[in-house]
Scaffold this active site. Sequence first.
Site, mmCIF file in Angstrom:
data_model
loop_
_atom_site.group_PDB
_atom_site.id
_atom_site.type_symbol
_atom_site.label_atom_id
_atom_site.label_comp_id
_atom_site.label_asym_id
_atom_site.label_seq_id
_atom_site.Cartn_x
_atom_site.Cartn_y
_atom_site.Cartn_z
ATOM 1 N N HIS A 105 3.345 -6.688 9.928
ATOM 2 C CA HIS A 105 4.679 -6.621 10.538
ATOM 3 C C HIS A 105 4.849 -7.541 11.747
ATOM 4 C CE1 HIS A 105 5.900 -2.407 8.769
ATOM 5 N NE2 HIS A 105 5.237 -3.168 7.890
ATOM 6 N N HIS A 129 -0.671 -8.591 0.434
ATOM 7 C CA HIS A 129 -0.423 -7.488 1.355
ATOM 8 C C HIS A 129 -1.771 -7.008 1.870
ATOM 9 C CE1 HIS A 129 2.631 -4.681 2.829
ATOM 10 N NE2 HIS A 129 1.708 -3.730 2.734
ATOM 11 N N ASN A 181 0.798 -1.223 0.000
ATOM 12 C CA ASN A 181 0.000 0.000 0.000
ATOM 13 C C ASN A 181 0.835 1.280 0.000
ATOM 14 O OD1 ASN A 181 0.533 -0.958 2.797
ATOM 15 N ND2 ASN A 181 -0.480 0.937 3.385
ATOM 16 N N HIS A 182 2.145 1.176 0.285
ATOM 17 C CA HIS A 182 3.016 2.356 0.227
ATOM 18 C C HIS A 182 3.821 2.418 -1.069
ATOM 19 C CE1 HIS A 182 2.010 3.673 4.183
ATOM 20 N NE2 HIS A 182 2.497 2.595 4.787
#
Length: 271
Positions: A182, A155, A70-71
Site C-alpha cells: 500500500h 502481490h 491474499n484477501h
Amino acid sequence: MDMRFLFLGDTVGNIGVATVEKYLPLLKHDLKPQVTIVNGENATKVGRGINHELYLKIMNAGADVITLGNHAWNNSEIFDFINQTKNLIRPLNYPGKDVPGHGYIEMNVNGNQVAVINLQGRVFMDEIDDPFENVDNLLTQLHKDNVNIIFVDFHAETTSEKKAMALHLDGRISALVGTHTHVQTSDGQILPHGTAFLTDAGMTGPNDGVIGMKFEPVINKFMTARPNRFEVQETGSAVLSGCYIDVDSKSGKARKIKNILINKDHPYQEF
C-alpha cells in the site's frame, strides 16, 4: 506500435472504490491505455476481499481486469461469482485442486494476444504454492501460444521477493508491478532484458490513516503490543496510486514506466 497498460494499486474500502470511480475515467481519457488493470483485493468496506457489486463498480469505471491477493477469499460472496467473471483473477499459485476462479486471463487487444497474471508471494505471508515454479510453467504454455505481451501483478510483502521475481522473469514478460504494501515506491525501471518493474504501485483509498486503516488502533498496537481491531478509515482525503507502462506490441518489451500519484498534495492534472 506501443501498447499502454494502466495499473491502479490496491483499492481500499469505500473511499478507494469512490476514488477509482472519480479518477479512472479521467485517466483513461488522458492516457488512452489499451489495457486497464485495478487491484481490488481490499475493496469491501472492511478492507478485505471483493463482492459482486464492487466488482461491477470497478469494471464500470473502466477496468478491463481486476486482480486480487491474499484477501481474495475473505468475502465468501466471491465463491458465488468468481467462476463466471473471467476478468476477475486471483493468485495463480493458490494451492489445491479445483481452485475457484482463474489465475490469469488472455485477451485479444487490437490483434495482439495479451496475458495478465496474478501471483502471490510467500515471505511473511500465507504458505502457498511456489510462485516462481507456477509462473514458469504458465509462461511455457503462453510462449508456445505466441503470447508475448504479459503483465504480472505480484502481490507480495517483501521488496526482495518482488525484485527477485522481476529479475527471474526479465525478458520473458513485459511488466511486473508489485502490490500489497500500500506504499508506492519510486523505483520504476526497465530491467536489462526489457521488463518494466515497480516494487509497489501503492494503494487507492483513504489517505489519512495507516495504509488505509484508522490510525488510532494501529498506534495502540504498536505502543502496547496487544491485539487491536483494525478498521478501514472512512473519512478524510483520498489517494490514488498506480503507474502506466508502454510496451512494444511486436517484441513485448517495455519502453516506458511512469508512476501515477493523486492526493491532496498532488492534485490531478492532465498527463
